[in-house]
Write a protein that holds these residues in place. Structure first.
Motif, PDB file in Angstrom:
ATOM      1  N   PRO A  26       0.821  -1.215   0.000  1.00 17.32           N
ATOM      2  CA  PRO A  26       0.000   0.000   0.000  1.00 17.32           C
ATOM      3  C   PRO A  26       0.853   1.263   0.000  1.00 17.32           C
ATOM      4  CG  PRO A  26       0.125  -0.912   2.206  1.00 17.32           C
ATOM      5  CD  PRO A  26       0.819  -1.906   1.307  1.00 17.32           C
ATOM      6  N   GLY A  27       0.237   2.372  -0.360  1.00 20.08           N
ATOM      7  CA  GLY A  27       0.884   3.673  -0.228  1.00 20.08           C
ATOM      8  C   GLY A  27       1.713   4.110  -1.413  1.00 20.08           C
ATOM      9  N   PHE A  28       1.718   3.360  -2.502  1.00 18.78           N
ATOM     10  CA  PHE A  28       2.499   3.760  -3.672  1.00 18.78           C
ATOM     11  C   PHE A  28       1.582   4.478  -4.654  1.00 18.78           C
ATOM     12  CE2 PHE A  28       5.455   0.826  -1.825  1.00 18.78           C
ATOM     13  CZ  PHE A  28       6.689   1.376  -2.151  1.00 18.78           C
ATOM     14  N   ARG A  29       1.745   5.787  -4.710  1.00 16.72           N
ATOM     15  CA  ARG A  29       0.903   6.654  -5.526  1.00 16.72           C
ATOM     16  C   ARG A  29       1.614   7.019  -6.828  1.00 16.72           C
ATOM     17  NH1 ARG A  29       3.229  11.599  -5.305  1.00 16.72           N
ATOM     18  NH2 ARG A  29       4.535  12.105  -3.496  1.00 16.72           N
ATOM     19  N   LEU A  30       0.899   7.661  -7.724  1.00 12.45           N
ATOM     20  CA  LEU A  30       1.517   8.174  -8.935  1.00 12.45           C
ATOM     21  C   LEU A  30       2.435   9.345  -8.612  1.00 12.45           C
ATOM     22  CD1 LEU A  30      -1.339   8.307 -11.604  1.00 12.45           C
ATOM     23  CD2 LEU A  30       0.379   6.529 -11.270  1.00 12.45           C
ATOM     24  N   SER A  31       3.518   9.443  -9.355  1.00  6.82           N
ATOM     25  CA  SER A  31       4.357  10.635  -9.295  1.00  6.82           C
ATOM     26  C   SER A  31       3.684  11.737 -10.110  1.00  6.82           C
ATOM     27  CB  SER A  31       5.736  10.323  -9.888  1.00  6.82           C
ATOM     28  OG  SER A  31       5.604  10.039 -11.278  1.00  6.82           O
ATOM     29  N   ASP A  32       4.256  12.937 -10.071  1.00  7.10           N
ATOM     30  CA  ASP A  32       3.721  14.017 -10.901  1.00  7.10           C
ATOM     31  C   ASP A  32       3.801  13.641 -12.381  1.00  7.10           C
ATOM     32  OD1 ASP A  32       3.235  15.475  -8.626  1.00  7.10           O
ATOM     33  OD2 ASP A  32       5.049  16.705  -8.790  1.00  7.10           O
ATOM     34  N   LEU A  33       4.915  12.999 -12.761  1.00  7.78           N
ATOM     35  CA  LEU A  33       5.065  12.554 -14.144  1.00  7.78           C
ATOM     36  C   LEU A  33       4.027  11.480 -14.465  1.00  7.78           C
ATOM     37  CD1 LEU A  33       6.668  12.669 -16.801  1.00  7.78           C
ATOM     38  CD2 LEU A  33       8.219  10.947 -15.849  1.00  7.78           C
ATOM     39  N   GLY A  34       3.771  10.617 -13.502  1.00  4.17           N
ATOM     40  CA  GLY A  34       2.772   9.577 -13.700  1.00  4.17           C
ATOM     41  C   GLY A  34       1.378  10.143 -13.934  1.00  4.17           C
ATOM     42  N   GLN A  35       1.056  11.224 -13.248  1.00  4.61           N
ATOM     43  CA  GLN A  35      -0.234  11.888 -13.472  1.00  4.61           C
ATOM     44  C   GLN A  35      -0.331  12.398 -14.903  1.00  4.61           C
ATOM     45  OE1 GLN A  35      -2.856  12.123 -11.596  1.00  4.61           O
ATOM     46  NE2 GLN A  35      -2.222  11.779  -9.480  1.00  4.61           N
ATOM     47  N   ARG A  36       0.759  12.973 -15.382  1.00  2.29           N
ATOM     48  CA  ARG A  36       0.770  13.479 -16.757  1.00  2.29           C
ATOM     49  C   ARG A  36       0.631  12.329 -17.751  1.00  2.29           C
ATOM     50  NH1 ARG A  36       6.230  16.445 -16.927  1.00  2.29           N
ATOM     51  NH2 ARG A  36       5.701  16.657 -19.146  1.00  2.29           N
ATOM     52  N   MET A  37       1.263  11.204 -17.440  1.00  2.69           N
ATOM     53  CA  MET A  37       1.152  10.025 -18.309  1.00  2.69           C
ATOM     54  C   MET A  37      -0.298   9.542 -18.385  1.00  2.69           C
ATOM     55  SD  MET A  37       4.422   7.703 -17.259  1.00  2.69           S
ATOM     56  CE  MET A  37       6.062   8.059 -17.885  1.00  2.69           C
ATOM     57  N   ALA A  38      -0.958   9.499 -17.220  1.00  3.68           N
ATOM     58  CA  ALA A  38      -2.354   9.043 -17.182  1.00  3.68           C
ATOM     59  C   ALA A  38      -3.239   9.946 -18.019  1.00  3.68           C
ATOM     60  CB  ALA A  38      -2.844   8.990 -15.739  1.00  3.68           C
ATOM     61  N   GLU A  39      -3.000  11.239 -17.952  1.00  2.00           N
ATOM     62  CA  GLU A  39      -3.783  12.187 -18.739  1.00  2.00           C
ATOM     63  C   GLU A  39      -3.512  12.034 -20.236  1.00  2.00           C
ATOM     64  OE1 GLU A  39      -2.566  15.808 -16.939  1.00  2.00           O
ATOM     65  OE2 GLU A  39      -3.648  15.402 -15.057  1.00  2.00           O
ATOM     66  N   PRO A  57      -7.710  -2.393  -7.659  1.00  2.00           N
ATOM     67  CA  PRO A  57      -7.919  -1.653  -6.412  1.00  2.00           C
ATOM     68  C   PRO A  57      -6.711  -0.885  -5.897  1.00  2.00           C
ATOM     69  CG  PRO A  57      -7.687  -3.992  -5.962  1.00  2.00           C
ATOM     70  CD  PRO A  57      -7.767  -3.855  -7.458  1.00  2.00           C
ATOM     71  N   LEU A  58      -5.527  -1.107  -6.455  1.00  2.00           N
ATOM     72  CA  LEU A  58      -4.336  -0.456  -5.919  1.00  2.00           C
ATOM     73  C   LEU A  58      -4.314   1.037  -6.240  1.00  2.00           C
ATOM     74  CD1 LEU A  58      -1.636  -3.200  -6.574  1.00  2.00           C
ATOM     75  CD2 LEU A  58      -2.968  -2.758  -4.506  1.00  2.00           C
ATOM     76  N   GLN A  59      -3.719   1.808  -5.337  1.00  2.00           N
ATOM     77  CA  GLN A  59      -3.795   3.272  -5.396  1.00  2.00           C
ATOM     78  C   GLN A  59      -3.309   3.841  -6.719  1.00  2.00           C
ATOM     79  OE1 GLN A  59      -1.861   5.265  -2.107  1.00  2.00           O
ATOM     80  NE2 GLN A  59      -2.008   7.277  -3.063  1.00  2.00           N
ATOM     81  N   ARG A  60      -2.183   3.356  -7.216  1.00  2.00           N
ATOM     82  CA  ARG A  60      -1.623   3.926  -8.445  1.00  2.00           C
ATOM     83  C   ARG A  60      -2.553   3.736  -9.635  1.00  2.00           C
ATOM     84  NH1 ARG A  60       1.207  -0.546  -6.831  1.00  2.00           N
ATOM     85  NH2 ARG A  60       1.532  -2.300  -8.262  1.00  2.00           N
ATOM     86  N   VAL A  61      -3.334   2.651  -9.611  1.00  2.00           N
ATOM     87  CA  VAL A  61      -4.257   2.392 -10.710  1.00  2.00           C
ATOM     88  C   VAL A  61      -5.534   3.212 -10.550  1.00  2.00           C
ATOM     89  CG1 VAL A  61      -5.604   0.625 -11.882  1.00  2.00           C
ATOM     90  CG2 VAL A  61      -3.290   0.120 -11.110  1.00  2.00           C
TER      91      VAL A  61
END
Length: 210
Positions: A26-39, A57-61
């Motif tokens: 648990p507790g592994f979130r997207l980085s700022d770059l990861g947010q941009r990738m998702a968008e 169900p995992l946070q990053r997803v």
């Protein structure tokens, strides 16, 4: 009629300063770059008739699914079968020191299963079952399912008829990539692969996949 296409989308880059294999921790979130990738991934399907959205169900997803929900006005349905496989190396750095430690040798005895985590056959079976059921209960349009590298790669290999055992270094499933499958005659056919955030991958760190 059921949905026409299912898009398997991998999550974006994860904030992983300790550079460990995070697996289901648990507790592994997207980085700022990861947010941009998702968008960026969402933009690749702009104009497509996406009518349903599912996520591991995992946070990053869940965070990677959020831009899809906003763009298409959809609810994120959590699907447990899209989750990352179990892995007994979770929390460790995957380097030569870890692999050379005699305490870990028993985990490496059979890479074809693999002996360190959930069997490849189990991963492929649960993923394909989730995709099939989702396709059949979706009235029409296209479905986005946000998941992880290994589960998506297992679907690819199962659908194209390749052995599930493989070299992890040769997976074609980049961060925020989209692998698309058509539902035809009661079976899936792979119809496309794209990396919408390709220009962002140059600066990305991808160390946590199992």
């Amino acid at each position: 009629m059921p949905a026409d296409v299912i898009h398997l989308v991998r999550h974006g880059e994860v904030h992983n300063p300790t550079r460990v294999l995070y697996g289901r921790l648990p507790g592994f979130r997207l980085s700022d770059l990861g947010q941009r990738m998702a968008e960026a991934a969402v933009g690749a399907l702009a104009g497509h008739p996406v009518t349903a959205l599912y996520a591991s169900p995992l946070q990053r997803v869940q965070e990677s699914a959020a831009p899809w929900a906003e763009a298409f006005g959809l609810e994120v349905h959590t699907e447990e079968r899209l989750i990352e496989p179990t892995n007994r190396f979770e929390g460790k750095r995957m380097n030569r020191r870890t692999l050379a430690d005699p305490r870990h040798w028993h985990l490496l005895r059979n890479p074809r299963t693999p002996s360190w985590g959930e069997p490849f056959t189990s991963i492929a079976t649960r993923m394909l079952a989730a995709m099939t059921e989702t396709c059949e209960r979706t009235d029409s349009g296209e479905v986005v399912m946000v998941s992880h590298q290994l589960p998506i790669w297992m679907v690819h290999r199962a659908v194209v008829g390749e052995p599930l055992a493989h070299d992890p270094r040769k997976r074609r499933c980049a961060l925020s990539s989209i692998t698309s499958f058509a539902w035809q005659g009661g079976a899936f056919t792979e119809i496309g692969y794209q990396e919408p955030g390709a220009e962002l991958l140059e600066n990305a760190t991808d160390l946590g996949a199992v």
